[in-house]
Scaffold this motif. Sequence first.
Motif, PDB file in Angstrom:
ATOM      1  N   SER A 371       0.870  -1.155   0.000  1.00 20.87           N
ATOM      2  CA  SER A 371       0.000   0.000   0.000  1.00 20.87           C
ATOM      3  C   SER A 371       0.913   1.212   0.000  1.00 20.87           C
ATOM      4  O   SER A 371       2.098   1.094   0.300  1.00 20.87           O
ATOM      5  CB  SER A 371      -0.865  -0.002   1.259  1.00 20.87           C
ATOM      6  N   LEU A 372       0.360   2.376  -0.303  1.00 21.49           N
ATOM      7  CA  LEU A 372       1.213   3.559  -0.355  1.00 21.49           C
ATOM      8  C   LEU A 372       1.618   4.064   1.023  1.00 21.49           C
ATOM      9  O   LEU A 372       2.455   4.915   1.138  1.00 21.49           O
ATOM     10  CB  LEU A 372       0.503   4.679  -1.128  1.00 21.49           C
ATOM     11  N   GLY A 373       1.021   3.512   2.078  1.00 21.47           N
ATOM     12  CA  GLY A 373       1.258   4.129   3.385  1.00 21.47           C
ATOM     13  C   GLY A 373       2.022   3.280   4.375  1.00 21.47           C
ATOM     14  O   GLY A 373       1.779   3.355   5.564  1.00 21.47           O
ATOM     15  N   ASP A 374       2.987   2.451   3.914  1.00 23.62           N
ATOM     16  CA  ASP A 374       3.633   1.495   4.798  1.00 23.62           C
ATOM     17  C   ASP A 374       4.765   2.145   5.593  1.00 23.62           C
ATOM     18  O   ASP A 374       5.929   2.066   5.247  1.00 23.62           O
ATOM     19  CB  ASP A 374       4.189   0.339   3.948  1.00 23.62           C
ATOM     20  N   TRP A 375       4.424   2.780   6.695  1.00 26.06           N
ATOM     21  CA  TRP A 375       5.431   3.475   7.497  1.00 26.06           C
ATOM     22  C   TRP A 375       5.580   2.890   8.888  1.00 26.06           C
ATOM     23  O   TRP A 375       6.254   3.480   9.713  1.00 26.06           O
ATOM     24  CB  TRP A 375       5.043   4.954   7.667  1.00 26.06           C
ATOM     25  N   ALA A 376       4.960   1.750   9.199  1.00 21.84           N
ATOM     26  CA  ALA A 376       4.822   1.299  10.590  1.00 21.84           C
ATOM     27  C   ALA A 376       4.090   2.440  11.315  1.00 21.84           C
ATOM     28  O   ALA A 376       2.882   2.509  11.291  1.00 21.84           O
ATOM     29  CB  ALA A 376       6.147   0.954  11.238  1.00 21.84           C
ATOM     30  N   ALA A 377       4.792   3.367  11.912  1.00 19.92           N
ATOM     31  CA  ALA A 377       4.210   4.631  12.387  1.00 19.92           C
ATOM     32  C   ALA A 377       5.221   5.679  11.981  1.00 19.92           C
ATOM     33  O   ALA A 377       6.407   5.394  11.922  1.00 19.92           O
ATOM     34  CB  ALA A 377       4.049   4.584  13.898  1.00 19.92           C
ATOM     35  N   ARG A 378       4.756   6.893  11.678  1.00 18.51           N
ATOM     36  CA  ARG A 378       5.732   7.825  11.131  1.00 18.51           C
ATOM     37  C   ARG A 378       5.780   9.141  11.888  1.00 18.51           C
ATOM     38  O   ARG A 378       4.858   9.514  12.601  1.00 18.51           O
ATOM     39  CB  ARG A 378       5.437   8.087   9.653  1.00 18.51           C
ATOM     40  N   ILE A 379       6.896   9.853  11.681  1.00 21.44           N
ATOM     41  CA  ILE A 379       7.056  11.186  12.259  1.00 21.44           C
ATOM     42  C   ILE A 379       7.247  12.143  11.096  1.00 21.44           C
ATOM     43  O   ILE A 379       8.105  11.892  10.226  1.00 21.44           O
ATOM     44  CB  ILE A 379       8.324  11.254  13.138  1.00 21.44           C
ATOM     45  N   ASP A 380       6.483  13.200  11.047  1.00 22.80           N
ATOM     46  CA  ASP A 380       6.696  14.246  10.025  1.00 22.80           C
ATOM     47  C   ASP A 380       7.464  15.383  10.669  1.00 22.80           C
ATOM     48  O   ASP A 380       7.038  15.945  11.665  1.00 22.80           O
ATOM     49  CB  ASP A 380       5.354  14.760   9.499  1.00 22.80           C
ATOM     50  N   ASN A 381       8.597  15.713  10.087  1.00 21.25           N
ATOM     51  CA  ASN A 381       9.460  16.743  10.685  1.00 21.25           C
ATOM     52  C   ASN A 381       9.278  18.103  10.053  1.00 21.25           C
ATOM     53  O   ASN A 381       9.675  19.110  10.602  1.00 21.25           O
ATOM     54  CB  ASN A 381      10.918  16.333  10.558  1.00 21.25           C
ATOM     55  N   LEU A 382       8.781  18.102   8.814  1.00 21.53           N
ATOM     56  CA  LEU A 382       8.801  19.357   8.072  1.00 21.53           C
ATOM     57  C   LEU A 382       7.649  19.335   7.083  1.00 21.53           C
ATOM     58  O   LEU A 382       7.410  18.333   6.434  1.00 21.53           O
ATOM     59  CB  LEU A 382      10.115  19.386   7.290  1.00 21.53           C
ATOM     60  N   GLU A 383       6.942  20.423   6.991  1.00 17.47           N
ATOM     61  CA  GLU A 383       5.926  20.530   5.947  1.00 17.47           C
ATOM     62  C   GLU A 383       6.618  20.967   4.667  1.00 17.47           C
ATOM     63  O   GLU A 383       7.418  21.881   4.665  1.00 17.47           O
ATOM     64  CB  GLU A 383       4.870  21.576   6.355  1.00 17.47           C
ATOM     65  N   ILE A 384       6.311  20.328   3.579  1.00 16.19           N
ATOM     66  CA  ILE A 384       6.897  20.729   2.294  1.00 16.19           C
ATOM     67  C   ILE A 384       5.988  21.738   1.606  1.00 16.19           C
ATOM     68  O   ILE A 384       4.794  21.550   1.539  1.00 16.19           O
ATOM     69  CB  ILE A 384       7.041  19.480   1.368  1.00 16.19           C
TER      70      ILE A 384
END
Length: 384
Positions: A371-384
């Motif tokens: 799937s496109l969302g395979d991150w386990a759980a993710r952290i977003d550090n920066l908005e692009i």
Amino acid sequence: MSNKDPVKIGLLFSDSGATSTIGRSQLQGALLAVDDINKQGGIDGRELLPVRYDAQSDPAMYARLAERLITRDKVNVIFGCYMSSSRKAVIPIIEKWNKLLFYPTLYEGFEFSNNVIYTGAAPNQNSVQLAEFMVSNFGARVYLVGSDYIYPYESNRIMGELVQQHPDSKKLAEVYVPLTADFKHFQNVIRDVQAKKPDFIFSTVVGDSTTLLYRAYAEAGLSPKQMPIASLTTSEAEISQMGANIAAGHFTSAPYFQSIESEANRSCLARYNAGFGDLCVPNMCWEASFFQVHIFANAMRKSGSDEIAAILPFVLGSEFEAPQGRIRIEPSNHHTCLYPRIGIANSKGQFTIVREARRAVHPDPYLVTHSLGDWAARIDNLEI
Ligand code: ACM
């Protein structure tokens, strides 16, 4: 044989040819681990003794030298290969003699050999995350460009299929350039990019010609803010060749960047800088090459032997506090649990990490579930 005899290991990388820069960094990663291990007394008092050859970025040479390491130098374990074409050339030799290959490179997946341990990212640990990130931030009209061999063909196929999950997706082109492509090849590609106007470029260009793609892009006056290059292979090493200003703003997906803020990473980079100086620029393949030698040494301390039948049960399931985080060799498929990350190249020639997995993602080399969302759980550090 006295049990204080050195343990010979084969190091089979390229110090010349199309992928020499990244190959040299893999060699240095392995040598740093050898140095660590020997400083700690080797493997129960037995020194690790590397036997190394330059395979010149040539798959046929890789196969010949792998056989030489096994039959003449009598090694049981080889650490090596960057291009998938070289791994594919070495595997029949490794299997024929029933030896073990540790392969420290991201690759296209869809492979299993009982004689190989894969420590670079499989597509579900880099491509899946990059596809999602690019499509959601820039759009799904993609231009694919790669070097002319198996990894780019297969990696582009996977990226094409992932992007197609988006309703507005369009594959605008899929073009290949020789491994030894010159600047004109890339100027032609960039002219075509300008005509087709994708949302982003997915590059599977590898090795020393990578710099020419990014240079042709910059010289055409294109802006990564509008239409960036996304890659799985453009690391800090390639950026140091092209210059930070040319790379800035483009994206790479990898489990390791030098900029990771962990004690294991800081200490590893400090040991490298103190002991080895500037022989290479550390990157994802340097890190995998480093930690896989430690995985081997720790397993051999338990097995007492580097024969595949003895050591493999101790390699499979083993864990190591690597610079990217705690990694684990997955027993069911011989690949490695790794931490997907996405970095944007910055003005210092490093990557600013914009998104990262909180936990290691299991390797799924056959993309059974993608799937496109395979991150386990993710952290977003920066908005692009
Ligand atoms: C690669 O050929 N696996 C980068």
